[in-house]
Scaffold this active site. Structure first.
Site, PDB file in Angstrom:
ATOM      1  N   HIS A 114      -7.857  -0.366   3.777  1.00 62.36           N
ATOM      2  CA  HIS A 114      -7.155  -1.265   4.698  1.00 62.36           C
ATOM      3  C   HIS A 114      -8.045  -2.453   5.042  1.00 62.36           C
ATOM      4  O   HIS A 114      -9.235  -2.288   5.311  1.00 62.36           O
ATOM      5  CB  HIS A 114      -6.792  -0.548   6.001  1.00 62.36           C
ATOM      6  CG  HIS A 114      -5.962   0.678   5.807  1.00 62.36           C
ATOM      7  ND1 HIS A 114      -6.514   1.882   5.412  1.00 62.36           N
ATOM      8  CD2 HIS A 114      -4.624   0.894   5.949  1.00 62.36           C
ATOM      9  CE1 HIS A 114      -5.548   2.788   5.319  1.00 62.36           C
ATOM     10  NE2 HIS A 114      -4.396   2.211   5.638  1.00 62.36           N
ATOM     11  N   LYS A 141      -3.456   4.000  -1.771  1.00 63.31           N
ATOM     12  CA  LYS A 141      -2.839   3.124  -0.770  1.00 63.31           C
ATOM     13  C   LYS A 141      -3.762   1.935  -0.509  1.00 63.31           C
ATOM     14  O   LYS A 141      -4.915   2.110  -0.109  1.00 63.31           O
ATOM     15  CB  LYS A 141      -2.597   3.903   0.525  1.00 63.31           C
ATOM     16  CG  LYS A 141      -1.970   3.075   1.646  1.00 63.31           C
ATOM     17  CD  LYS A 141      -1.926   3.903   2.941  1.00 63.31           C
ATOM     18  CE  LYS A 141      -1.333   3.094   4.084  1.00 63.31           C
ATOM     19  NZ  LYS A 141      -1.504   3.784   5.392  1.00 63.31           N
TER      20      LYS A 141
END
EC number: 4.2.1.10
Length: 217
Positions: A114, A141
């Site tokens: 992230h 992700k």
């Protein structure tokens, strides 16, 4: 219809279970870093096959600072209910420990990255993706922050050469990539009450968008 993962923000396990029962989703991401009490974890057992357990580090959007070894202990604590997934960051000192733990109990691994401040270049993102692939997670992700609409393109291009990828941009300018992610990822993240990340759609909003796009069950 593409699968949706509702993000659960709660102070107690009881509150988390209540939210799971109230909001229908395909999966539920339990943000353990928001919990103030870890008692009665067994209440999650009926929902463990739909549960993503995340103990997010503060540098990547976690609710509070938790030392790495303490984070590992929390993962080990939740291993007792054998959740469907554990989510752990690529840039974490405990990444291999969590991967090994997941393997022992039969849970799958979401390896995540992230960036809440910007979207790195495509070349940088591809390098990050390559590093993640080497660890052989079940799902990758990659989430960045869109300062410009063009940032969506940098992230979406990652889908060209990768399977089992969840990649999108946060922020108002990144919403288009969230829709793309819903169509081409194993699942995508939505809020069930209060948005956790900038630009995040609610379950209802995303379902409506998917219906308009013809993505119905």
């Amino acid at each position: 219809m593409p699968k949706l993962a509702g993000v659960i923000i709660a102070k107690t396990i009881e509150e988390a279970v209540k939210k799971i029962k109230l909001h229908e989703a395909d999966l539920y991401e339990l943000r353990v870093d928001y919990l103030e009490s870890m008692e009665n974890i067994e209440l999650l057992l009926p929902h463990s096959n739909k549960l993503i357990v995340t103990v997010r580090k503060v540098e990547e959007g976690g609710a509070k600072r938790i030392e790495e070894q303490e984070r590992l202990k929390l993962f080990e604590k939740f291993a007792k209910i054998k959740p469907a997934y554990f989510d752990v960051e690529l840039y974490s000192n405990i990444v291999e420990d969590v991967i090994n733990l997941s393997s022992k109990i039969g849970s799958k691994v979401i390896l995540s990255y992230h960036n809440f401040s910007k979207t790195p270049s495509y070349q940088t993102l591809q390098s990050i993706l390559d590093s993640m692939i080497e660890l052989e997670p079940d799902i990758i992700k990659i989430v960045t922050y869109a300062r410009d609409f063009r940032d969506n393109i940098e992230v979406i291009k990652l889908y060209e050469n990768s399977e089992n990828l969840i990649a999108f941009c946060m922020g108002e300018k990144g919403k288009i990539s969230r829709i793309f992610s819903a169509l081409y990822s194993p699942f995508t993240y939505v809020s069930i009450d209060n948005s956790v990340a900038p630009g995040q759609f609610t379950v209802g909003e995303m379902r409506k968008i998917l219906e308009l796009l013809g993505e119905t069950k």
